[in-house]
Every structure is written in structure tokens, then in C-alpha cells.
Motif scaffolding. Structure first.
Motif, PDB file in Angstrom:
ATOM      1  N   GLU A 160       0.836  -1.206   0.000  1.00 49.85           N
ATOM      2  CA  GLU A 160       0.000   0.000   0.000  1.00 49.85           C
ATOM      3  C   GLU A 160       0.874   1.261   0.000  1.00 49.85           C
ATOM      4  OE1 GLU A 160      -3.107   0.335  -0.461  1.00 49.85           O
ATOM      5  OE2 GLU A 160      -3.247   2.473   0.033  1.00 49.85           O
ATOM      6  N   MET A 161       1.968   1.222   0.765  1.00 47.30           N
ATOM      7  CA  MET A 161       2.875   2.372   0.825  1.00 47.30           C
ATOM      8  C   MET A 161       3.610   2.541  -0.502  1.00 47.30           C
ATOM      9  SD  MET A 161       4.286   2.042   4.733  1.00 47.30           S
ATOM     10  CE  MET A 161       5.012   3.669   4.816  1.00 47.30           C
ATOM     11  N   GLU A 162       3.957   1.418  -1.101  1.00 49.01           N
ATOM     12  CA  GLU A 162       4.610   1.467  -2.418  1.00 49.01           C
ATOM     13  C   GLU A 162       3.661   2.113  -3.432  1.00 49.01           C
ATOM     14  OE1 GLU A 162       7.549   0.498  -3.742  1.00 49.01           O
ATOM     15  OE2 GLU A 162       8.500  -0.597  -2.103  1.00 49.01           O
ATOM     16  N   ARG A 163       2.392   1.697  -3.361  1.00 47.38           N
ATOM     17  CA  ARG A 163       1.406   2.232  -4.313  1.00 47.38           C
ATOM     18  C   ARG A 163       1.225   3.733  -4.115  1.00 47.38           C
ATOM     19  NH1 ARG A 163      -3.412   3.843  -4.616  1.00 47.38           N
ATOM     20  NH2 ARG A 163      -3.812   3.600  -2.406  1.00 47.38           N
ATOM     21  N   LEU A 164       1.199   4.128  -2.863  1.00 48.12           N
ATOM     22  CA  LEU A 164       0.952   5.531  -2.517  1.00 48.12           C
ATOM     23  C   LEU A 164       2.111   6.447  -2.943  1.00 48.12           C
ATOM     24  CD1 LEU A 164      -1.243   7.159  -0.874  1.00 48.12           C
ATOM     25  CD2 LEU A 164       0.316   6.978   1.068  1.00 48.12           C
ATOM     26  N   LEU A 165       3.355   5.988  -2.692  1.00 51.33           N
ATOM     27  CA  LEU A 165       4.495   6.898  -2.863  1.00 51.33           C
ATOM     28  C   LEU A 165       5.442   6.523  -4.003  1.00 51.33           C
ATOM     29  CD1 LEU A 165       5.313   7.192   0.935  1.00 51.33           C
ATOM     30  CD2 LEU A 165       4.531   9.084  -0.464  1.00 51.33           C
ATOM     31  N   ASN A 166       5.503   5.238  -4.327  1.00 49.71           N
ATOM     32  CA  ASN A 166       6.574   4.778  -5.197  1.00 49.71           C
ATOM     33  C   ASN A 166       6.074   4.137  -6.489  1.00 49.71           C
ATOM     34  OD1 ASN A 166       9.246   4.368  -5.886  1.00 49.71           O
ATOM     35  ND2 ASN A 166       9.500   2.509  -4.656  1.00 49.71           N
ATOM     36  N   SER A 167       4.774   4.288  -6.802  1.00 46.45           N
ATOM     37  CA  SER A 167       4.240   3.571  -7.965  1.00 46.45           C
ATOM     38  C   SER A 167       4.786   4.136  -9.275  1.00 46.45           C
ATOM     39  CB  SER A 167       2.711   3.586  -7.957  1.00 46.45           C
ATOM     40  OG  SER A 167       2.274   4.922  -7.932  1.00 46.45           O
ATOM     41  N   GLU A 168       5.056   5.432  -9.312  1.00 44.32           N
ATOM     42  CA  GLU A 168       5.577   6.027 -10.552  1.00 44.32           C
ATOM     43  C   GLU A 168       7.096   5.964 -10.605  1.00 44.32           C
ATOM     44  OE1 GLU A 168       4.132   9.974 -11.218  1.00 44.32           O
ATOM     45  OE2 GLU A 168       2.042   9.304 -11.110  1.00 44.32           O
ATOM     46  N   LEU A 169       7.734   6.268  -9.483  1.00 41.41           N
ATOM     47  CA  LEU A 169       9.200   6.361  -9.473  1.00 41.41           C
ATOM     48  C   LEU A 169       9.862   4.992  -9.535  1.00 41.41           C
ATOM     49  CD1 LEU A 169       9.422   9.062  -6.689  1.00 41.41           C
ATOM     50  CD2 LEU A 169      10.078   9.415  -9.068  1.00 41.41           C
ATOM     51  N   LYS A 170       9.262   4.042  -8.809  1.00 40.40           N
ATOM     52  CA  LYS A 170       9.790   2.674  -8.726  1.00 40.40           C
ATOM     53  C   LYS A 170      11.280   2.641  -8.355  1.00 40.40           C
ATOM     54  CE  LYS A 170       6.478   0.514 -11.920  1.00 40.40           C
ATOM     55  NZ  LYS A 170       5.366   0.984 -11.158  1.00 40.40           N
ATOM     56  N   VAL A 171      11.612   3.393  -7.329  1.00 43.02           N
ATOM     57  CA  VAL A 171      12.998   3.386  -6.850  1.00 43.02           C
ATOM     58  C   VAL A 171      13.145   2.344  -5.737  1.00 43.02           C
ATOM     59  CG1 VAL A 171      13.468   5.787  -7.480  1.00 43.02           C
ATOM     60  CG2 VAL A 171      12.549   5.282  -5.200  1.00 43.02           C
ATOM     61  N   GLN A 172      14.367   2.120  -5.312  1.00 42.39           N
ATOM     62  CA  GLN A 172      14.639   1.140  -4.259  1.00 42.39           C
ATOM     63  C   GLN A 172      13.942   1.552  -2.952  1.00 42.39           C
ATOM     64  OE1 GLN A 172      16.735  -1.741  -4.496  1.00 42.39           O
ATOM     65  NE2 GLN A 172      15.812  -2.145  -2.500  1.00 42.39           N
ATOM     66  N   SER A 173      13.460   0.566  -2.220  1.00 41.54           N
ATOM     67  CA  SER A 173      12.875   0.862  -0.909  1.00 41.54           C
ATOM     68  C   SER A 173      13.250  -0.249   0.069  1.00 41.54           C
ATOM     69  CB  SER A 173      11.356   0.973  -1.018  1.00 41.54           C
ATOM     70  OG  SER A 173      10.831  -0.257  -1.460  1.00 41.54           O
ATOM     71  N   PHE A 174      13.288   0.107   1.349  1.00 41.86           N
ATOM     72  CA  PHE A 174      13.616  -0.873   2.391  1.00 41.86           C
ATOM     73  C   PHE A 174      12.619  -0.786   3.534  1.00 41.86           C
ATOM     74  CE2 PHE A 174      17.817   0.116   0.525  1.00 41.86           C
ATOM     75  CZ  PHE A 174      18.239  -1.166   0.190  1.00 41.86           C
ATOM     76  N   PRO A 175      12.022  -1.920   3.929  1.00 38.72           N
ATOM     77  CA  PRO A 175      11.285  -1.902   5.201  1.00 38.72           C
ATOM     78  C   PRO A 175      12.324  -1.815   6.312  1.00 38.72           C
ATOM     79  CG  PRO A 175      11.297  -4.108   4.251  1.00 38.72           C
ATOM     80  CD  PRO A 175      12.050  -3.228   3.304  1.00 38.72           C
ATOM     81  N   ALA A 176      12.055  -1.048   7.348  1.00 43.76           N
ATOM     82  CA  ALA A 176      13.108  -0.846   8.348  1.00 43.76           C
ATOM     83  C   ALA A 176      12.542  -0.564   9.723  1.00 43.76           C
ATOM     84  CB  ALA A 176      13.997   0.324   7.915  1.00 43.76           C
ATOM     85  N   SER A 177      13.432  -0.617  10.688  1.00 45.49           N
ATOM     86  CA  SER A 177      13.102  -0.171  12.031  1.00 45.49           C
ATOM     87  C   SER A 177      14.302   0.615  12.549  1.00 45.49           C
ATOM     88  CB  SER A 177      12.832  -1.368  12.947  1.00 45.49           C
ATOM     89  OG  SER A 177      12.971  -0.954  14.286  1.00 45.49           O
ATOM     90  N   ALA A 178      14.144   1.926  12.625  1.00 47.76           N
ATOM     91  CA  ALA A 178      15.280   2.764  13.041  1.00 47.76           C
ATOM     92  C   ALA A 178      15.631   2.539  14.507  1.00 47.76           C
ATOM     93  CB  ALA A 178      14.969   4.232  12.787  1.00 47.76           C
ATOM     94  N   THR A 179      14.640   2.167  15.319  1.00 48.46           N
ATOM     95  CA  THR A 179      14.937   1.950  16.743  1.00 48.46           C
ATOM     96  C   THR A 179      15.736   0.659  16.964  1.00 48.46           C
ATOM     97  OG1 THR A 179      12.732   1.030  16.976  1.00 48.46           O
ATOM     98  CG2 THR A 179      13.037   3.268  17.796  1.00 48.46           C
ATOM     99  N   SER A 180      15.364  -0.402  16.234  1.00 46.93           N
ATOM    100  CA  SER A 180      16.120  -1.655  16.408  1.00 46.93           C
ATOM    101  C   SER A 180      17.332  -1.711  15.482  1.00 46.93           C
ATOM    102  CB  SER A 180      15.217  -2.857  16.134  1.00 46.93           C
ATOM    103  OG  SER A 180      14.992  -2.976  14.743  1.00 46.93           O
ATOM    104  N   GLY A 181      17.331  -0.879  14.446  1.00 43.13           N
ATOM    105  CA  GLY A 181      18.455  -0.855  13.502  1.00 43.13           C
ATOM    106  C   GLY A 181      18.233  -1.705  12.270  1.00 43.13           C
ATOM    107  N   MET A 182      17.072  -2.351  12.194  1.00 40.93           N
ATOM    108  CA  MET A 182      16.818  -3.214  11.032  1.00 40.93           C
ATOM    109  C   MET A 182      16.859  -2.404   9.725  1.00 40.93           C
ATOM    110  SD  MET A 182      13.452  -5.453  10.108  1.00 40.93           S
ATOM    111  CE  MET A 182      12.469  -4.192   9.363  1.00 40.93           C
ATOM    112  N   ASN A 183      17.755  -2.791   8.842  1.00 39.24           N
ATOM    113  CA  ASN A 183      17.918  -2.162   7.516  1.00 39.24           C
ATOM    114  C   ASN A 183      18.336  -0.688   7.536  1.00 39.24           C
ATOM    115  OD1 ASN A 183      17.557  -4.426   6.009  1.00 39.24           O
ATOM    116  ND2 ASN A 183      15.381  -4.097   5.634  1.00 39.24           N
ATOM    117  N   VAL A 184      18.745  -0.186   8.687  1.00 38.51           N
ATOM    118  CA  VAL A 184      19.188   1.217   8.755  1.00 38.51           C
ATOM    119  C   VAL A 184      20.519   1.364   8.017  1.00 38.51           C
ATOM    120  CG1 VAL A 184      20.015   3.028  10.317  1.00 38.51           C
ATOM    121  CG2 VAL A 184      17.930   1.772  10.848  1.00 38.51           C
ATOM    122  N   LEU A 185      21.441   0.442   8.287  1.00 36.84           N
ATOM    123  CA  LEU A 185      22.748   0.519   7.618  1.00 36.84           C
ATOM    124  C   LEU A 185      22.616   0.159   6.140  1.00 36.84           C
ATOM    125  CD1 LEU A 185      25.133  -0.938  10.348  1.00 36.84           C
ATOM    126  CD2 LEU A 185      24.600   1.443   9.853  1.00 36.84           C
TER     127      LEU A 185
END
Lengths: 212, 128
Positions: A160-185
């Protein structure tokens, strides 16, 4: 605007974390800064935060980091965040001056999807203020707060978030958690690599030189 | 637009800055772009230059926005007085800012005169 100094053999690149208020931009930078302090022998500059008494970003967070050498050039990355709150429009716009790479930190909470969209539209108009558009910079999305327990607080599905923000641009995206550090680096590594690549291509193809 | 600064440009501008420091008695001079990237430096420092450049560019841009808000073109003087060190900010071109650190016993007026003449020399090298 990246700066390539042929005497000192340095390349300076500006990466900005953008997104709505409380989406986790500062937490991203704090996590990266802490990790670098723990993992590296070299001296890491302080993380500068210009914030309010309530710990909300007033102007920006900033720290420079050296990434080592590429083709004999020292790479220096400047990481910035913008203030997310709507009322800090003037300072948010200023931070974008000379940006080379953008991480749009989107809030995964269902209740914050309108704020994500509003912030993204705001990003485009603020780039325009500096006579830039999304095509002039490297952009990636980070879907933050994926660690939140959905039984407690509803999250928007990534599709849903991809559709909302990234449907036209189709750039790289990462699900993440800044508090735990998941995919931050992973996020910062990816945007750095892509931005450096683009800057090197542009400076070779488009030699805008300073000096007569 | 990215900027590539040639070796001879760096040498010429940093020589001008070094001469300025020796003549004026200033402590340190930094030229940065308005995006907060340091371009040229001279003098001794015991602080993080990248951070000084980032904060100075932000400081200058904020002051300019305040000027716009109150319908001024810009403020003619941007200067901070400290106990041990003063800081003076001067716009060199539309995209370039010069920051000078100097001791409080030095004359601000004299320093500003020197910075004005410096500005023309620097523009003649880097262009507008």
C-alpha cells in the motif's frame, strides 16, 4: 551539489533524510552514528543536533563520515536530517540546498499515510525552490517502524505504501526499524553507493569546473 | 550541478587566504558553498571543519530568510563576538560564503576592509 577537489583528492556528497514528523529520521542518524563509533577505529565527528527542548528537530541533525577511497579520491559523506514538523517549512527547505541523495523516511503507521504523502509533495516543491527535481537526485524510500506490533497499532501494508508513494518512481525501498536498527545501515549503504556512482558519472560527463 | 575544483584554483585561493591571515592576524579562514561543503581553508583549526561549514551555511541561510521576512535584501553584517574568538561571515558570490575566525583584540572594521578586497581577488579566480 557534490564537490570534487582535484588538489586534495576529495569528493564531498550530501545525503538528506526527509519525511514527516516523528517518522524516525533522527533515530536513523543516531543509529548510524552509534554504530560507526562502535565499529571503527578512526575518529568519528560528533553528531550535531539542532533541536527543541522537547527533542524535536528544529533545524537539522548532521555528521560527516569518511567512506574511504575510490579511484584515489577520499569520499566524504555529509548526512543531514530535516525537521519533519509542518511549521518548520523555512528551515526544512534550507537543508535541501545542494542535496545529492535523499532517503525518504515514511512512517508505516496507518494513521500517518496522509502525512507521508503531504511530506513527499512538500519535498518536491522544496526541491523546485532550489531549481531541482527528483530526477536530479538519487532517491530511496525507507518504510520505517515495521517492528511495531500490528495488534497494538495498525500498520499500512508495504504494498500500500509502495502504491501511494513509489508507484511512478519505482525506486529502491527498504522496510526498516530505526529503533532496532533493522535495515538502517542497508539504507545508508545503498543511498551512498548509488549517489557516489551518479556523482562520479556526472562529474566525468559534465565537467563543471570552478576556476578560469 | 556538481562542481569540480581544479588543483591550481585550490592553490591560488588558499594562497590568498593564507596571505590574508598573515596580514590581518586572523586565526582561520574557510570558504564554503551555501550547501555547507568546505571548499578552501587556511590557518590552524582544532575543530571539525565540515561541521563549521554546515553550521555556517545554515546560519547564513537562516539570517537571509529573516531578512526576506522583514523585507530586507540582506543584513550587511553577520558577526558573532566571543570571549576568545570572533566569527565573521561574508558572502563572496551567490553560492559561496567566507567565514573568518579572529581574536577579539583585532579591529572588526579593518578586517572587513581586508575581506572586501579579498572578495574581488577570489571572484577573479573562481568566477561568479
Amino acid at each position: 551539489m557534490a564537490i570534487v577537489n582535484l588538489k586534495d583528492k576529495t569528493i564531498q556528497i550530501k545525503i538528506v533524510y526527509y519525511g514527516p514528523g516523528r517518522s524516525g529520521k533522527t533515530t536513523n542518524l543516531e543509529f548510524i552514528h552509534n554504530k560507526l563509533q562502535q565499529n571503527r577505529n578512526q575518529q568519528i565527528s560528533n553528531l550535531v543536533s539542532i533541536d527543541t527542548k522537547g527533542d524535536r528537530t528544529l533545524f537539522f541533525d548532521f555528521f560527516p563520515v569518511s567512506l574511504g577511497k575510490i579511484n584515489g579520491f577520499d569520499l566524504k559523506l555529509k548526512l543531514y536530517t530535516t525537521p519533519g514538523q509542518v511549521k518548520y517549512e523555512a528551515t526544512r527547505r534550507l537543508v535541501l540546498k545542494g542535496v545529492d541523495g535523499l532517503v525518504f523516511v515514511a512512517d508505516s503507521l496507518t494513521s500517518r499515510q496522509d502525512a507521508n504523502l503531504e511530506s513527499f509533495e512538500n519535498l518536491k516543491s522544496n526541491l523546485l525552490y532550489h531549481k531541482q527535481s527528483l530526477s536530479d537526485v538519487k532517491l530511496i524510500f525507507q518504510w520505517n517502524k515495521r517492528d511495531i506490533d500490528e495488534k497494538m497499532i495498525p500498520l499500512s501494508p508495504i504494498e500500500e505504501m509502495e502504491r501511494l508513494l513509489n508507484s511512478e518512481l519505482k525506486v529502491q525501498s527498504f522496510p526498516a526499524s530505526a529503533t532496532s536498527g533493522m535495515n538502517v545501515l542497508k539504507t545508508v549503504n545503498y543511498i551512498s553507493k548509488e549517489t557516489v556512482k551518479s556523482v562520479i558519472e556526472k562529474t566525468i560527463l559534465n565537467k563543471h569546473k570552478m576556476g578560469n | 550541478m556538481n562542481t569540480v575544483i581544479r588543483e591550481d584554483t585550490v592553490t591560488k585561493v588558499e594562497k590568498i587566504l593564507q596571505d590574508f591571515i598573515e596580514e590581518s592576524g586572523a586565526t582561520y579562514a574557510l570558504i564554503t558553498d551555501m550547501g555547507g561543503n568546505p571548499l578552501f581553508t587556511a590557518g590552524e583549526e582544532d575543530f571539525d571543519v565540515d561541521t563549521l561549514a554546515a553550521l555556517s551555511a545554515a546560519n547564513y541561510a537562516t539570517t537571509k530568510e529573516i531578512a526576506n521576512l522583514i523585507k530586507e535584501d540582506n543584513f550587511s553584517l553577520l558577526f558573532h563576538r566571543g570571549n576568545n574568538e570572533n566569527v565573521h561571515f561574508a558572502k563572496i558570490t551567490q553560492d559561496i560564503l567566507m567565514i573568518v575566525l579572529f581574536k577579539p583584540f583585532l579591529s572588526l572594521g579593518l578586517l572587513r576592509l581586508k575581506i572586501n578586497s579579498l572578495q574581488q581577488k577570489i571572484v577573479s579566480i573562481i568566477g561568479n
